[in-house]
Design a protein around this motif. Structure first.
Motif, PDB file in Angstrom:
ATOM      1  N   LEU A 164       0.832  -1.202   0.000  1.00 15.46           N
ATOM      2  CA  LEU A 164       0.000   0.000   0.000  1.00 15.46           C
ATOM      3  C   LEU A 164       0.865   1.249   0.000  1.00 15.46           C
ATOM      4  CD1 LEU A 164      -2.696  -1.101   2.600  1.00 15.46           C
ATOM      5  CD2 LEU A 164      -3.097  -0.694   0.162  1.00 15.46           C
ATOM      6  N   ARG A 165       1.911   1.240   0.789  1.00 13.48           N
ATOM      7  CA  ARG A 165       2.790   2.406   0.899  1.00 13.48           C
ATOM      8  C   ARG A 165       3.456   2.723  -0.449  1.00 13.48           C
ATOM      9  NH1 ARG A 165       5.299   5.199   4.997  1.00 13.48           N
ATOM     10  NH2 ARG A 165       7.306   6.140   4.446  1.00 13.48           N
ATOM     11  N   ARG A 166       3.973   1.687  -1.119  1.00 14.24           N
ATOM     12  CA  ARG A 166       4.610   1.908  -2.419  1.00 14.24           C
ATOM     13  C   ARG A 166       3.606   2.430  -3.444  1.00 14.24           C
ATOM     14  NH1 ARG A 166       7.574  -2.771  -0.982  1.00 14.24           N
ATOM     15  NH2 ARG A 166       6.051  -4.147  -1.969  1.00 14.24           N
ATOM     16  N   THR A 167       2.388   1.920  -3.384  1.00 18.46           N
ATOM     17  CA  THR A 167       1.361   2.364  -4.323  1.00 18.46           C
ATOM     18  C   THR A 167       1.006   3.828  -4.108  1.00 18.46           C
ATOM     19  OG1 THR A 167       0.441   0.126  -4.399  1.00 18.46           O
ATOM     20  CG2 THR A 167      -0.958   1.919  -5.175  1.00 18.46           C
ATOM     21  N   VAL A 168       0.804   4.219  -2.856  1.00 19.55           N
ATOM     22  CA  VAL A 168       0.476   5.612  -2.552  1.00 19.55           C
ATOM     23  C   VAL A 168       1.617   6.541  -2.985  1.00 19.55           C
ATOM     24  CG1 VAL A 168       0.108   7.257  -0.668  1.00 19.55           C
ATOM     25  CG2 VAL A 168      -1.143   5.090  -0.702  1.00 19.55           C
ATOM     26  N   ALA A 169       2.852   6.147  -2.709  1.00 18.40           N
ATOM     27  CA  ALA A 169       3.993   6.977  -3.099  1.00 18.40           C
ATOM     28  C   ALA A 169       4.066   7.125  -4.613  1.00 18.40           C
ATOM     29  CB  ALA A 169       5.285   6.375  -2.557  1.00 18.40           C
ATOM     30  N   TRP A 170       3.847   6.009  -5.337  1.00 24.42           N
ATOM     31  CA  TRP A 170       3.871   6.058  -6.804  1.00 24.42           C
ATOM     32  C   TRP A 170       2.759   6.960  -7.341  1.00 24.42           C
ATOM     33  CZ3 TRP A 170       0.307   4.721 -10.540  1.00 24.42           C
ATOM     34  CH2 TRP A 170       0.781   4.586 -11.845  1.00 24.42           C
ATOM     35  N   ALA A 171       1.567   6.810  -6.794  1.00 25.79           N
ATOM     36  CA  ALA A 171       0.434   7.611  -7.256  1.00 25.79           C
ATOM     37  C   ALA A 171       0.670   9.098  -7.012  1.00 25.79           C
ATOM     38  CB  ALA A 171      -0.847   7.150  -6.566  1.00 25.79           C
ATOM     39  N   ARG A 172       1.199   9.450  -5.847  1.00 30.17           N
ATOM     40  CA  ARG A 172       1.483  10.855  -5.559  1.00 30.17           C
ATOM     41  C   ARG A 172       2.547  11.400  -6.502  1.00 30.17           C
ATOM     42  NH1 ARG A 172       1.362  10.385   1.102  1.00 30.17           N
ATOM     43  NH2 ARG A 172      -0.873  10.895   1.329  1.00 30.17           N
ATOM     44  N   GLU A 173       3.543  10.592  -6.794  1.00 28.05           N
ATOM     45  CA  GLU A 173       4.610  11.033  -7.704  1.00 28.05           C
ATOM     46  C   GLU A 173       4.060  11.365  -9.080  1.00 28.05           C
ATOM     47  OE1 GLU A 173       8.626   9.161  -9.850  1.00 28.05           O
ATOM     48  OE2 GLU A 173       7.603   8.056  -8.241  1.00 28.05           O
ATOM     49  N   HIS A 174       3.036  10.620  -9.508  1.00 23.55           N
ATOM     50  CA  HIS A 174       2.493  10.791 -10.858  1.00 23.55           C
ATOM     51  C   HIS A 174       1.179  11.568 -10.877  1.00 23.55           C
ATOM     52  CE1 HIS A 174       5.527   8.232 -12.715  1.00 23.55           C
ATOM     53  NE2 HIS A 174       5.361   7.368 -11.721  1.00 23.55           N
ATOM     54  N   GLY A 175       0.756  12.108  -9.745  1.00 20.83           N
ATOM     55  CA  GLY A 175      -0.463  12.907  -9.705  1.00 20.83           C
ATOM     56  C   GLY A 175      -1.724  12.115  -9.952  1.00 20.83           C
ATOM     57  N   VAL A 176      -1.748  10.861  -9.504  1.00 19.37           N
ATOM     58  CA  VAL A 176      -2.910   9.979  -9.698  1.00 19.37           C
ATOM     59  C   VAL A 176      -3.686   9.889  -8.388  1.00 19.37           C
ATOM     60  CG1 VAL A 176      -3.665   7.638 -10.275  1.00 19.37           C
ATOM     61  CG2 VAL A 176      -1.680   8.647 -11.449  1.00 19.37           C
TER      62      VAL A 176
END
Length: 383
Positions: free
Chosen positions: A189-201
């Motif tokens: 979950l943490r990696r997903t949230v970080a990835w989404a924030r990085e890409h503005g998703v």
């Protein structure tokens, strides 16, 4: 005067964007199961069958004299109950009223969220390749492009986030999963949230089965170990349908990013999307009591054990199923063959391809049947 056409000038209708309603395909098998001498055992739809908790019923009836319009944002008591429950159960202690929003059942929210977010052609909505069909429906209603990803490898440390962020505006998480019961770990979950924030998703996490973990302890996307104490870009979806037997009440709610929820609040005000006042009162009562939740978990745990043992003895393999109200099972054959065979025994299950082509050799088995019906299924499977 001629009939008014609902068609777009292009000749298409909103309905034309949608797939056929999957449950209609199950009707002939339901009829076969219903013809069994001892009656049908319906393990197809995860609908509660046990009584609504007495304190919830009292709260509903005490509020039945509610002649005025309710508000879309809900009463102060309801918002207090939502923030308090989130602190106690999700480990999210600092939610304010601006971080919560009641909705009229979670399915309505899932179906219309992309439209309410203003998504359309050129935008993408991602969801797991094995998933609740309404994620795809919501994308199609908005005219956006539905995109699937593999939840089993999506956020693993080895594979990374295998999803193209180009045009991606909304990412659905579902943990515990419907239909598989898979639970995402804190790290995933943490990696997903970080990835989404990085890409503005924007991330919406469907957590309606969070209080029904069996072999794993589900964690909310709002937990500080996942989101670092910031709710920016994330919203959790919760429901009282499963944990409190309130499917008939249509009581659900959102928790998370205040800016996103304020946009939705304003839109839903215009649309008159209000939770009924007696249901709001019932929700407060349900969220304030944990005893009925523990009692219902105990009922489900017994049914789960009985059904799992019987299906495994009958040659089925159970995968995932560490949480939720379902067993994800296979006999290594096309799912409709399994559905047909079980229907002859008077047992109705859901074919796995309802949830994506990756489920075409699985069936979903709900343990939301009465103890008497579960016992009947066990007898038939072990005869």
């Amino acid at each position: 005067m001629g009939a008014v056409s609902s068609r777009h000038p292009s000749g298409a209708t909103l309905r034309d964007r949608l797939p056929a309603f999957p449950w209609d395909r199950l009707e002939p098998y339901k009829a076969t199961a219903a013809a069994h001498a001892d009656g049908i055992v319906d393990l197809s739809v995860g609908t509660p069958v046990d009584p609504v908790p007495a304190l919830v019923q009292r709260a509903l009836t005490d509020a039945v004299d509610s002649p005025g319009y309710p508000t879309v944002w809900g009463t102060t008591a309801l918002r207090d109950a939502l923030t308090g429950w989130a602190a106690d159960r999700l480990g999210a202690p600092d939610l304010a009223h601006t971080n919560v929003l009641p909705v009229v059942g979670s399915k309505e929210l899932v179906a219309w969220l992309p439209t309410q977010l203003g998504l359309g052609p050129g935008d993408k909505v991602a969801y797991p390749r094995l998933a609740y069909p309404t994620y795809e429906v919501g994308a199609r209603l908005a005219g956006a492009e539905p995109v699937v990803y593999d939840a089993e490898t999506f956020a693993s440390s080895d594979a990374g986030i295998d999803l193209d962020p180009t045009g991606l505006k909304l990412l659905w998480l579902n943990s515990p999963s419907n239909p598989t019961g898979q639970v995402l770990t804190v790290d995933e979950l943490r990696r997903t949230v970080a990835w989404a924030r990085e890409h503005g998703v924007l991330v919406f996490s469907d957590e309606c089965y969070l209080e029904l973990g069996w072999d794993a302890e589900p964690v909310s996307v709002l937990h500080p170990d996942v989101c670092d104490g910031s709710y920016e870009g994330i919203v959790a979806v919760h429901s009282l349908s499963k944990r409190s037997n309130l499917a008939g009440y249509r009581s659900a709610f959102l928790l998370g990013d205040a800016a996103v929820l304020d946009d939705l609040l304003q839109i839903r005000k215009h649309g008159g999307m209000m939770v009924a006042a007696p249901v709001q009162a019932a929700t407060v009562a349900a969220l304030g009591d944990s005893v009925h939740v523990a009692e219902q978990r105990e009922r489900y745990a017994g049914r789960r054990t009985a059904l799992r043992t019987a299906f495994e003895a009958a040659g089925f393999r159970i995968e995932h199923s560490e949480a939720s109200l379902y067993l994800w099972a296979t006999r290594d054959e096309p799912c409709w063959d399994t559905v047909g065979d079980l229907a002859k025994r008077g047992i109705l299950v859901a074919p796995g391809d309802f949830y994506g082509t990756a489920g075409e050799r699985f069936v979903r088995i709900a343990f939301t049947a009465t103890d008497e019906r579960v016992a009947a299924a066990v007898r038939r499977l072990t005869a």
